[in-house]
Design a protein around this motif. Structure first.
Motif, mmCIF file in Angstrom:
data_model
loop_
_atom_site.group_PDB
_atom_site.id
_atom_site.type_symbol
_atom_site.label_atom_id
_atom_site.label_comp_id
_atom_site.label_asym_id
_atom_site.label_seq_id
_atom_site.Cartn_x
_atom_site.Cartn_y
_atom_site.Cartn_z
ATOM 1 N N UNK A 1 2.247 -3.346 -7.324
ATOM 2 C CA UNK A 1 1.469 -2.653 -8.042
ATOM 3 C C UNK A 1 1.873 -1.272 -8.423
ATOM 4 N N UNK A 2 2.086 -0.470 -7.200
ATOM 5 C CA UNK A 2 2.458 0.999 -7.463
ATOM 6 C C UNK A 2 3.618 1.277 -8.177
ATOM 7 N N UNK A 3 4.559 0.502 -7.939
ATOM 8 C CA UNK A 3 6.091 0.315 -8.488
ATOM 9 C C UNK A 3 5.782 0.023 -10.036
ATOM 10 N N UNK B 1 -0.801 -8.782 1.274
ATOM 11 C CA UNK B 1 -1.325 -7.535 0.654
ATOM 12 C C UNK B 1 -0.416 -6.160 0.664
ATOM 13 N N UNK B 2 0.281 -6.030 1.360
ATOM 14 C CA UNK B 2 1.210 -4.842 1.446
ATOM 15 C C UNK B 2 2.409 -4.962 0.251
ATOM 16 N N UNK B 3 2.771 -6.341 0.203
ATOM 17 C CA UNK B 3 3.867 -6.352 -0.901
ATOM 18 C C UNK B 3 3.071 -6.418 -2.251
ATOM 19 N N UNK B 4 2.064 -6.791 -2.366
ATOM 20 C CA UNK B 4 1.141 -6.781 -3.551
ATOM 21 C C UNK B 4 0.903 -5.285 -4.073
ATOM 22 N N UNK B 5 0.406 -4.404 -2.950
ATOM 23 C CA UNK B 5 -0.019 -3.150 -3.344
ATOM 24 C C UNK B 5 1.197 -2.234 -3.872
ATOM 25 N N UNK C 1 1.535 4.778 -15.876
ATOM 26 C CA UNK C 1 0.332 4.732 -15.842
ATOM 27 C C UNK C 1 -0.111 5.779 -14.640
ATOM 28 N N UNK C 2 0.603 5.711 -13.562
ATOM 29 C CA UNK C 2 0.052 6.287 -12.345
ATOM 30 C C UNK C 2 0.220 8.024 -12.285
ATOM 31 N N UNK C 3 1.108 8.031 -13.321
ATOM 32 C CA UNK C 3 1.251 9.709 -13.550
ATOM 33 C C UNK C 3 0.234 10.228 -14.107
ATOM 34 N N UNK D 1 -3.648 1.415 4.125
ATOM 35 C CA UNK D 1 -2.383 2.004 4.371
ATOM 36 C C UNK D 1 -1.387 2.027 3.381
ATOM 37 N N UNK D 2 -1.481 1.157 2.384
ATOM 38 C CA UNK D 2 -0.372 1.004 1.089
ATOM 39 C C UNK D 2 -1.107 2.092 0.002
ATOM 40 N N UNK D 3 -2.237 1.806 -0.127
ATOM 41 C CA UNK D 3 -2.774 2.452 -1.578
ATOM 42 C C UNK D 3 -3.189 3.847 -1.346
ATOM 43 N N UNK D 4 -3.688 4.497 -0.281
ATOM 44 C CA UNK D 4 -4.222 5.718 0.499
ATOM 45 C C UNK D 4 -3.035 6.446 1.072
#
Length: 211
Positions: A52-54, A45-49, A61-63, A117-120
């Protein structure tokens, strides 16, 4: 392309190395779970999140998403609540030799906590957008993909290594005192992050960037 690959490896390692709620949680789950395999939900999960953020940061997209004030406010509010709850449960847990399977985090709870803890995590978001996303602008084509993939691979290897290190420490800590210390540290870091995010949420103008 090789320059982009090396750049991605060094940059990702430098960003992911500092101690934070995400790293502490992955390590502690590797330590308290009876086998390394049982801690894999956290690692995956941590690696996937992070991946995704990277990807979102590199694609820009994130910006765009975080330029919406109401969405930033919602993400921060959810993050505060999740981190407070997670810190409470982590503080309550008591690792010891007699700990039963029912007292351990289930795979579902591991996934939920690892995703939280990864996305928030404001630092993770700022790192990916402000550092990785910005750095990726120097490359294009295959070089940009090499940079992106290098960052993701480093993230995956790091979380797996943290889990393995936790498992080794957990095998040596027969009394559970060291693991309890890590859980206390994890809870305090989560609560500290929650306070930091609450400050950004309620302080005038703190969430107004990008408008």
């Amino acid at each position: 392309m090789w320059e982009a690959l090396i750049h991605g490896i060094v940059l990702a390692f430098g960003l992911i190395l500092p101690l934070g709620a995400q790293n502490v949680f992955v390590f502690s789950q590797g330590a308290v779970q009876p086998t390394l395999w049982r801690a894999m939900p956290v690692v995956v999960t941590a690696a996937f999140c992070d991946a995704a953020l990277i990807l979102l940061a590199v694609m820009g997209v994130s910006l765009i998403v975080l330029s919406l004030a109401w969405l930033k406010t919602l993400l921060y509010a959810i993050g505060v609540l999740f981190l407070l709850y997670m810190g409470f449960l982590t503080w309550r847990s008591r690792p010891n030799l007699e700990q039963t399977q029912t007292e351990l985090f289930s795979p579902k709870r591991q996934v939920m906590f690892a995703a939280s803890v990864s996305l928030f995590n404001p630092h993770a978001i700022l790192d990916t957008i402000g550092v990785i996303g910005t750095s990726s602008l120097a490359y294009s084509g295959s070089a940009k993909w090499a940079f992106t993939i290098a960052c993701i691979i480093v993230s995956c290897i790091w979380f797996l290594s943290l889990s393995i290190a936790g498992r080794l420490v957990g095998g040596l800590d027969k009394s559970g005192k060291l693991l309890r210390g890590f859980q206390i540290a994890s809870a305090l870091i989560m609560w500290g992050m929650a306070l930091y995010m609450a400050w950004n949420l309620f302080a005038p103008g703190n969430l107004s960037y990008g408008e």
